[in-house]
Design an enzyme around this catalytic site. Structure first.
Site, short mmCIF file in Angstrom:
data_model
loop_
_atom_site.label_atom_id
_atom_site.label_comp_id
_atom_site.label_asym_id
_atom_site.label_seq_id
_atom_site.Cartn_x
_atom_site.Cartn_y
_atom_site.Cartn_z
N GLU A 105 0.83 -1.21 0.00
CA GLU A 105 0.00 0.00 0.00
C GLU A 105 0.87 1.26 0.00
O GLU A 105 0.55 2.25 -0.67
CB GLU A 105 -0.95 0.01 1.20
N HIS A 234 -16.15 -8.89 -11.51
CA HIS A 234 -15.71 -7.94 -12.54
C HIS A 234 -16.50 -8.04 -13.84
O HIS A 234 -16.48 -7.13 -14.64
CB HIS A 234 -14.23 -8.15 -12.84
#
Ligand SMILES: [Zn+2]
Length: 369
Positions: A105, A234
């Site tokens: 991150e 998705h």
């Protein structure tokens, strides 16, 4: 459900019963805190001659589960687009896994900071896979025994052959296995949008790709009554998936290029294999990475990756170099046990829609009464 990774460590380890490296207990023994883990990640980038996060990052990020309210804890990084405010939202646990996730991150935040001077439209990775590829590449260094030893979490960076091969297998079952799946999701979508796969064949067309590319069959025979592609978020949400394929391939290209700049990987030198490299404290690696990140998406992506990789294309050879010891082990094992490598057709897995009876034949049947 999608067989996008095969976390079957318990049945597929080359050396069963050999404990993997896990520094979680040691982190807890040393009283690590989420804040401390973030500071280590910040120091990682600083050691590469990259940028430290601003003071506001420490005030405004969420690093642990707040007491008084429920929050969405899925790790995420945020660019507030004012060139100053960057944050991470992550309810951290003191584990090795989260230590790696935080570095991933923080790579996104580092990317935000590097391209913050670009015009707004160019504040993005050069293609949608590259942001993730950088995070994954950094994680490869952080997870190496050498890095964990540097942090004082391991007594020795040397590991046994069994630990090493098991570890590569664990990664391969996650990352190599993912590639065919990540590729076929958008291949199927492409066929649908292009019109080469007609709507009446959508489900069996999906299973044809699953079978041909991934070697997967459903547990029971499917038909056009089912719509299995839609089980992947998705697809109905209409979110591109090929970026994940790109990021998984490019992470190894980036890792290789950065490790070579750091002098940690020398092709052909068995004492410095790619899977053991840690780029920590290499300003050469950091400078190259910084140069690439600062460009954002202001140039076509082949030009941008060329600054680090010295090549303009995606290339799977670095991935293969990384997993080389495992490939050698597998080749030997498969030969020893005379394994068939691949998959062979054995029976039906999806029934295409039966051709509709024409009206005349229907009438014919009615007449026989
Ligand atoms: Zn990410």
């Amino acid at each position: 459900m999608w067989a996008l990774n095969w976390k079957l460590d318990d049945i597929l380890m080359p050396f069963p019963g050999v404990e993997p490296i896990d520094v979680t207990k040691e982190m807890q023994r040393q009283h690590y805190t989420p804040r401390h883990m973030f500071e280590l990640a910040d120091r990682f980038f600083y050691s590469l001659n990259l940028t430290r996060v601003p003071a506001s990052f420490w005030r405004r990020s969420v690093m642990r589960q707040p007491d008084a309210r429920r929050v969405i804890c899925h790790p995420s990084s945020w660019d507030f687009c004012d060139g100053a405010d960057f944050r991470i939202n992550h309810c951290t646990n003191v584990t090795q896994k989260d230590l790696v996730t935080i570095h991933h991150e923080m790579s996104h935040v580092q990317y935000f900071m590097q391209y913050k001077n670009q015009p707004y439209i160019f504040r993005a990775a050069a293609n949608p896979g590259i942001h993730e590829a950088v995070g994954h590449a950094v994680a490869l260094s952080v997870e190496s025994p050498r890095h964990l030893w540097r942090l004082g979490l391991l007594n020795d960076y040397r590991t046994t052959y069994a630990v090493e091969i098991n570890d590569l297998m664990r990664r391969a079952l996650d990352q190599v296995v993912f590639l065919p799946y990540a590729y076929l999701v958008d291949l199927w979508r492409w066929k649908v949008l292009e019109g080469s796969l007609p709507e009446k064949d959508w489900n069996c067309g999906w299973w044809d790709l699953r079978y041909e590319i991934q070697g997967m069959k459903p547990p029971e025979v499917r038909s056009e009554e089912d719509f299995d592609a839609a089980s992947k978020y998705h697809i109905p949400a209409n979110i591109a998936y090929s970026r994940h394929f790109v990021s998984f391939v490019m992470q190894f290209q980036l890792h290789k290029a950065l490790c070579m700049k750091a002098g940690q990987y020398v092709p052909g030198d068995p004492s410095r294999p790619l899977h053991k490299c840690d780029i920590y404290s290499s300003t050469q690696a950091g400078n190259a990475l910084g140069e690439m990140m600062r460009l954002g998406s202001s140039r076509p992506w082949p030009e941008v990756i060329e600054t680090v990789l010295g090549e303009r294309k995606m290339n799977g050879s670095a991935l293969r170099e990384y997993f080389r010891p495992l490939e050698l082990w597998l080749a030997e094992e498969n030969q020893k046990h005379k394994e068939f490598v691949g998959w062979r057709p054995d029976g039906e897995y999806c029934v295409y829609e039966k051709p509709k009876k024409s009206e005349s034949s229907l009438r014919c049947e009615l007449n026989t009464e």
